[in-house]
Design a protein around this motif. Sequence first.
Motif, PDB file in Angstrom:
ATOM      1  N   CYS A 136       0.853  -1.183   0.000  1.00  0.00           N
ATOM      2  CA  CYS A 136       0.000   0.000   0.000  1.00  0.00           C
ATOM      3  C   CYS A 136       0.893   1.239   0.000  1.00  0.00           C
ATOM      4  O   CYS A 136       1.568   1.511   1.005  1.00  0.00           O
ATOM      5  CB  CYS A 136      -0.907   0.012   1.231  1.00  0.00           C
ATOM      6  N   PRO A 137       0.940   1.986  -1.110  1.00  0.00           N
ATOM      7  CA  PRO A 137       1.785   3.180  -1.149  1.00  0.00           C
ATOM      8  C   PRO A 137       1.356   4.251  -0.158  1.00  0.00           C
ATOM      9  O   PRO A 137       2.188   5.013   0.338  1.00  0.00           O
ATOM     10  CB  PRO A 137       1.614   3.679  -2.598  1.00  0.00           C
ATOM     11  N   LEU A 138       0.050   4.298   0.155  1.00  0.00           N
ATOM     12  CA  LEU A 138      -0.447   5.318   1.069  1.00  0.00           C
ATOM     13  C   LEU A 138       0.074   5.113   2.479  1.00  0.00           C
ATOM     14  O   LEU A 138       0.465   6.069   3.167  1.00  0.00           O
ATOM     15  CB  LEU A 138      -1.979   5.321   1.062  1.00  0.00           C
ATOM     16  N   HIS A 139       0.095   3.870   2.924  1.00  0.00           N
ATOM     17  CA  HIS A 139       0.511   3.569   4.290  1.00  0.00           C
ATOM     18  C   HIS A 139       1.889   2.912   4.363  1.00  0.00           C
ATOM     19  O   HIS A 139       2.330   2.517   5.449  1.00  0.00           O
ATOM     20  CB  HIS A 139      -0.534   2.681   4.968  1.00  0.00           C
ATOM     21  N   ASN A 140       2.541   2.763   3.199  1.00  0.00           N
ATOM     22  CA  ASN A 140       3.894   2.208   3.148  1.00  0.00           C
ATOM     23  C   ASN A 140       3.971   0.868   3.882  1.00  0.00           C
ATOM     24  O   ASN A 140       4.878   0.624   4.693  1.00  0.00           O
ATOM     25  CB  ASN A 140       4.902   3.197   3.741  1.00  0.00           C
ATOM     26  N   SER A 141       3.029  -0.003   3.581  1.00  0.00           N
ATOM     27  CA  SER A 141       2.978  -1.293   4.264  1.00  0.00           C
ATOM     28  C   SER A 141       2.642  -2.398   3.286  1.00  0.00           C
ATOM     29  O   SER A 141       2.053  -2.154   2.223  1.00  0.00           O
ATOM     30  CB  SER A 141       1.928  -1.262   5.385  1.00  0.00           C
ATOM     31  N   VAL A 143       9.165  -3.014   4.183  1.00  0.00           N
ATOM     32  CA  VAL A 143       8.727  -3.130   2.790  1.00  0.00           C
ATOM     33  C   VAL A 143       9.834  -2.631   1.865  1.00  0.00           C
ATOM     34  O   VAL A 143      10.297  -1.486   1.995  1.00  0.00           O
ATOM     35  CB  VAL A 143       7.442  -2.311   2.540  1.00  0.00           C
ATOM     36  N   PRO A 144      10.284  -3.447   0.919  1.00  0.00           N
ATOM     37  CA  PRO A 144      11.319  -2.998  -0.016  1.00  0.00           C
ATOM     38  C   PRO A 144      10.848  -1.787  -0.816  1.00  0.00           C
ATOM     39  O   PRO A 144       9.685  -1.721  -1.235  1.00  0.00           O
ATOM     40  CB  PRO A 144      11.531  -4.220  -0.920  1.00  0.00           C
ATOM     41  N   ALA A 145      11.746  -0.840  -1.038  1.00  0.00           N
ATOM     42  CA  ALA A 145      11.379   0.384  -1.747  1.00  0.00           C
ATOM     43  C   ALA A 145      10.882   0.099  -3.150  1.00  0.00           C
ATOM     44  O   ALA A 145       9.965   0.756  -3.654  1.00  0.00           O
ATOM     45  CB  ALA A 145      12.580   1.326  -1.788  1.00  0.00           C
ATOM     46  N   GLY A 146      11.474  -0.907  -3.817  1.00  0.00           N
ATOM     47  CA  GLY A 146      11.047  -1.244  -5.165  1.00  0.00           C
ATOM     48  C   GLY A 146       9.605  -1.692  -5.223  1.00  0.00           C
ATOM     49  O   GLY A 146       8.889  -1.399  -6.191  1.00  0.00           O
ATOM     50  N   ALA A 147       9.151  -2.414  -4.207  1.00  0.00           N
ATOM     51  CA  ALA A 147       7.766  -2.891  -4.174  1.00  0.00           C
ATOM     52  C   ALA A 147       6.791  -1.725  -4.023  1.00  0.00           C
ATOM     53  O   ALA A 147       5.704  -1.737  -4.605  1.00  0.00           O
ATOM     54  CB  ALA A 147       7.576  -3.881  -3.029  1.00  0.00           C
ATOM     55  N   ILE A 148       7.186  -0.710  -3.252  1.00  0.00           N
ATOM     56  CA  ILE A 148       6.342   0.480  -3.096  1.00  0.00           C
ATOM     57  C   ILE A 148       6.254   1.236  -4.420  1.00  0.00           C
ATOM     58  O   ILE A 148       5.173   1.653  -4.857  1.00  0.00           O
ATOM     59  CB  ILE A 148       6.888   1.396  -1.989  1.00  0.00           C
ATOM     60  N   ARG A 149       7.394   1.429  -5.075  1.00  0.00           N
ATOM     61  CA  ARG A 149       7.406   2.147  -6.352  1.00  0.00           C
ATOM     62  C   ARG A 149       6.581   1.413  -7.403  1.00  0.00           C
ATOM     63  O   ARG A 149       5.799   2.030  -8.134  1.00  0.00           O
ATOM     64  CB  ARG A 149       8.845   2.327  -6.849  1.00  0.00           C
ATOM     65  N   TRP A 150       6.752   0.105  -7.481  1.00  0.00           N
ATOM     66  CA  TRP A 150       6.009  -0.698  -8.455  1.00  0.00           C
ATOM     67  C   TRP A 150       4.511  -0.646  -8.168  1.00  0.00           C
ATOM     68  O   TRP A 150       3.697  -0.454  -9.087  1.00  0.00           O
ATOM     69  CB  TRP A 150       6.505  -2.139  -8.423  1.00  0.00           C
ATOM     70  N   SER A 151       4.112  -0.830  -6.920  1.00  0.00           N
ATOM     71  CA  SER A 151       2.690  -0.828  -6.561  1.00  0.00           C
ATOM     72  C   SER A 151       2.064   0.532  -6.855  1.00  0.00           C
ATOM     73  O   SER A 151       0.907   0.613  -7.281  1.00  0.00           O
ATOM     74  CB  SER A 151       2.511  -1.194  -5.082  1.00  0.00           C
ATOM     75  N   THR A 152       2.821   1.608  -6.638  1.00  0.00           N
ATOM     76  CA  THR A 152       2.332   2.947  -6.968  1.00  0.00           C
ATOM     77  C   THR A 152       2.078   3.066  -8.467  1.00  0.00           C
ATOM     78  O   THR A 152       1.032   3.578  -8.898  1.00  0.00           O
ATOM     79  CB  THR A 152       3.359   4.014  -6.539  1.00  0.00           C
ATOM     80  N   TRP A 153       3.006   2.591  -9.252  1.00  0.00           N
ATOM     81  CA  TRP A 153       2.919   2.686 -10.713  1.00  0.00           C
ATOM     82  C   TRP A 153       1.748   1.875 -11.264  1.00  0.00           C
ATOM     83  O   TRP A 153       0.966   2.365 -12.074  1.00  0.00           O
ATOM     84  CB  TRP A 153       4.247   2.215 -11.306  1.00  0.00           C
ATOM     85  N   ILE A 154       1.607   0.630 -10.808  1.00  0.00           N
ATOM     86  CA  ILE A 154       0.511  -0.219 -11.292  1.00  0.00           C
ATOM     87  C   ILE A 154      -0.830   0.335 -10.835  1.00  0.00           C
ATOM     88  O   ILE A 154      -1.808   0.331 -11.597  1.00  0.00           O
ATOM     89  CB  ILE A 154       0.684  -1.666 -10.804  1.00  0.00           C
ATOM     90  N   THR A 155      -0.919   0.816  -9.604  1.00  0.00           N
ATOM     91  CA  THR A 155      -2.164   1.398  -9.102  1.00  0.00           C
ATOM     92  C   THR A 155      -2.608   2.559  -9.981  1.00  0.00           C
ATOM     93  O   THR A 155      -3.789   2.687 -10.326  1.00  0.00           O
ATOM     94  CB  THR A 155      -1.989   1.866  -7.648  1.00  0.00           C
ATOM     95  N   ARG A 171       4.846 -10.926   0.820  1.00  0.00           N
ATOM     96  CA  ARG A 171       6.231 -10.711   1.231  1.00  0.00           C
ATOM     97  C   ARG A 171       7.206 -11.160   0.149  1.00  0.00           C
ATOM     98  O   ARG A 171       8.127 -10.434  -0.232  1.00  0.00           O
ATOM     99  CB  ARG A 171       6.486 -11.459   2.545  1.00  0.00           C
ATOM    100  N   SER A 172       7.021 -12.371  -0.383  1.00  0.00           N
ATOM    101  CA  SER A 172       7.922 -12.873  -1.417  1.00  0.00           C
ATOM    102  C   SER A 172       7.775 -12.083  -2.713  1.00  0.00           C
ATOM    103  O   SER A 172       8.758 -11.857  -3.424  1.00  0.00           O
ATOM    104  CB  SER A 172       7.658 -14.365  -1.678  1.00  0.00           C
ATOM    105  N   MET A 173       6.558 -11.660  -3.029  1.00  0.00           N
ATOM    106  CA  MET A 173       6.347 -10.850  -4.224  1.00  0.00           C
ATOM    107  C   MET A 173       7.106  -9.527  -4.104  1.00  0.00           C
ATOM    108  O   MET A 173       7.757  -9.063  -5.057  1.00  0.00           O
ATOM    109  CB  MET A 173       4.860 -10.591  -4.435  1.00  0.00           C
ATOM    110  N   ALA A 174       7.035  -8.896  -2.929  1.00  0.00           N
ATOM    111  CA  ALA A 174       7.719  -7.624  -2.718  1.00  0.00           C
ATOM    112  C   ALA A 174       9.227  -7.782  -2.890  1.00  0.00           C
ATOM    113  O   ALA A 174       9.893  -6.935  -3.501  1.00  0.00           O
ATOM    114  CB  ALA A 174       7.399  -7.080  -1.325  1.00  0.00           C
ATOM    115  N   GLN A 175       9.780  -8.859  -2.348  1.00  0.00           N
ATOM    116  CA  GLN A 175      11.213  -9.096  -2.480  1.00  0.00           C
ATOM    117  C   GLN A 175      11.597  -9.346  -3.930  1.00  0.00           C
ATOM    118  O   GLN A 175      12.635  -8.860  -4.398  1.00  0.00           O
ATOM    119  CB  GLN A 175      11.619 -10.274  -1.594  1.00  0.00           C
TER     120      GLN A 175
END
Length: 305
Positions: free
Chosen positions: A108-113, A152-164, A220-224
């Motif tokens: 969740c990019p909003l809550h960084n979780s 949460v890995p930074a890449g997972a936050i950036r990716w989730s923001t982009w796809i959202t 968790r594994s997806m984020a990594q």
Amino acid sequence: MSLLLRTLAANRIGMDVLLEHLGIGRSIYLAGSRLRTVAWTAGIDSDWLQQRTVQRHTEAGDRFFVLAGHRVHGRLLVRGACPQLCAKCVHAGGCCLLPWELACVCACPLHNSLLLDRCQRCRAVIRWNRQALDVCHHCQWPFAPSSESAEVPAGAIRWSTWITQRLGDPPYAAACALGMPRWLDGLSIDGAFRVVEAFGCIEQDARPVEHRSQALISARSMAQMLDRGLNRLNMLEVSSAEQRQLVDLVDLPTLERLAKYGITETDRLTGRALLRAGGLRRPKSMRKGGRRQRGQLSLFDSEAP
């Protein structure tokens, strides 16, 4: 789906009970007459519902899914009957968000979780067939906010923001503005994920992540995997010495499938271009000795198509 769940919860009806009562089985994938039946029962416009649920289709023997007009292949990308959620968003907004239907949107990019895919109390996999949006179907315990936000890995936050943003209305942020390769913008969501998957699914010790043996990868594994893949893709723009480190850390069959079966022509061309990337070819000293791992093709060599 969250609107359906709220409607059913208000009437104390389980989702599986409704689907069976309507004679359309327990599958949550709604299309055609099944979707129109559910929309009529819930008092929802069928076109509105279609844009907010995952559609499953089969065309010329090829099974694929459609979400908000975006076509994706493979069970790995769709959560289906095992949804994920951000407890803070659910508590605040009273609904589940459309991007959470995709397994590659794991944060969740909003809550960084990280998104929750299991109940923190009983560890049961979250299901749609629950009494309310914010409670576990198994133990009836309310979902609590994720305690893993700091990890949460930074890449997972950036990716989730982009796809959202891509699942919403344009304009959306360019990939390069989020620290990702700019050429990802030209790919479909499915194609972009396949590239990141190919570069991130093999860990440093050459072991593939869990989705090679499981039907659905954890958040968790997806984020990594996303973070690892994006970091390696950024290495393509640096020195050839660093690029050569990627040779044994890229899942070549995934790139080959993208090159052959990508959803768009740009997806397929990108797959071929990555397979031919001169900077990723094995050094000549490595081409003659040793056997390749099973399933690894000679796609980084000069004879690659």
